[in-house]
Design an enzyme around this catalytic site. Structure first.
Site: not given
Ligand code: ADP
Ligand code: F6P
Length: 325
Positions: A16, A77, A108-109, A130, A134, A159, A176, A228
């Site tokens: 995101g 993603r 963290d993803g 982000t 989180d 408000r 979320r 959310e």
């Molecule tokens: P965020 O970085 O905001 O937590 P995501 O969880 O969607 O968002 O992760 C972003 C991208 O990072 C994913 O679309 C994927 O390409 C990569 N990613 C997420 N988890 C993993 C994983 N366990 N191993 C490798 N790549 C990952």
């Molecule tokens: O960027 C974080 C966030 O806003 C979360 O709070 C929410 O769950 C998620 O992104 C939604 O993002 P998208 O609709 O782009 O998957």
């Protein structure tokens, strides 16, 4: 561990988007160039890496972006990058383009993806970006400050009308899986109730009783901040109106929280984190996350950072409740 000499680095934004990502990109590019490195921009996160969407970045490529929301590198993603094959291909593409290391700005993803690339011999440094706040290893994530200020201003407006009409308002903010935005807005906006994914037990009867009691005490409105992740605000409003007899409306603030001009804090902290990431890269470090902890910018091993856990600060949640009693 022997250090790998890094000459060319890539930078990408992933997951995101968050206001302040551009400030971080600008700091990465200019710090790295100042340290004698070449910088390439990888468009659309890991998805763009796998498509070889790679451009050269110069100092002037990042002019006029510190004040802009979103990310000039776009974000995406990628399911493919979650697979071992995708990660191996990503590392090969880096080598093909002479990229020795990548700075990943995301959640963290995205850090998990960075960890995988570093195992495959590509140096990686992660920067927390982000709005959800989180990420356990850091007290600050890029975008949170702008997002809560945007949400706070929107809630103030709701408000006003809620008070004029003596209504109950359910206001849904983002988060979320994490209630940090909801908790901060709840405190900043003096919400009567804050529903956090980490705490809410689904007890609507408790909310209904509180609304009825507050009415008896003469409160003109009742603001419920709903993260959310809790569920459907509009249907909750309908049920609450039916049970209390108090007109109830739902407002979903939505994606405006993810955009807009970054606050001063987001610009400054993102700049400092971006610069630190580029310095770590120039020093030959890899598999590190930049973090802000106890007033200092530091760095952690990615796996160590991912193993940390973070909860809602219970004392802050308790204070938020006490302040509206
Ligand atoms: P965020 O970085 O905001 O937590 P995501 O969880 O969607 O968002 O992760 C972003 C991208 O990072 C994913 O679309 C994927 O390409 C990569 N990613 C997420 N988890 C993993 C994983 N366990 N191993 C490798 N790549 C990952
Ligand atoms: O960027 C974080 C966030 O806003 C979360 O709070 C929410 O769950 C998620 O992104 C939604 O993002 P998208 O609709 O782009 O998957």
């Amino acid at each position: 561990m022997t250090k790998k000499e890094v000459k060319t680095i890539g930078v990408l934004t992933s997951g995101g988007d968050a206001p302040g990502m551009n400030a971080a990109i600008r700091a990465v590019v200019r710090t790295a160039i100042n340290k004698g490195l070449k910088v390439k921009g990888i468009m659309r996160g890991y998805a763009g890496l796998l498509q070889e969407e790679i451009i050269d970045l110069e100092t002037t490529s990042v002019s006029d972006i510190i004040n802009r929301g979103g990310t000039i590198l776009y974000t995406a993603r990628s399911q493919e990058f979650r697979t071992e094959e995708g990660q191996r291909l990503g590392a090969e593409i880096c080598r093909k383009h002479g990229i020795d290391g990548i700075i990943v700005i995301g959640g963290d993803g995205s850090f998990r993806g960075a960890g995988k690339l570093s195992e495959l011999g590509i140096n990686t440094i992660a920067v927390p970006g982000t709005i959800d706040l989180d990420i356990a290893c850091t007290d600050y994530t890029i975008g949170f400050d702008t997002a809560v200020n945007t949400a706070m201003e929107a809630i103030d407006k709701v408000r006003d009308t809620s008070t004029s009409h003596e209504r109950c308002s359910i206001i849904e903010v983002m988060g979320r899986h994490a209630g940090h935005i909801a908790l901060w807005c709840g405190i900043a906006n003096g919400a009567e109730d804050i529903l956090l994914p980490e705490r809410y037990d689904g007890n609507e009867q408790y909310l209904i009783n509180r609304i009825i009691e507050n009415r008896k005490r003469g409160k003109k409105h009742h603001i419920i901040i709903n993260a959310e992740g809790i569920g459907h605000s509009t249907s909750m409003a309908r049920r609450i109106e039916a049970a209390t007899g108090v007109e109830t409306r739902a407002t979903i603030i939505g994606y405006i929280q993810r955009g807009g001009t970054p606050t001063c804090k987001d610009r400054v902290y993102a700049s400092l984190m971006g610069a630190k990431a580029a310095e770590l890269m120039a020093d030959g470090k890899s598999n590190r996350v930049v973090a802000y902890k106890n007033g200092e910018f530091i760095d952690y091993d990615i796996q160590e950072a991912l193993n940390m856990t973070k909860d809602i600060p219970e004392d802050q949640f308790e204070i938020s409740k006490m302040l509206v009693r």
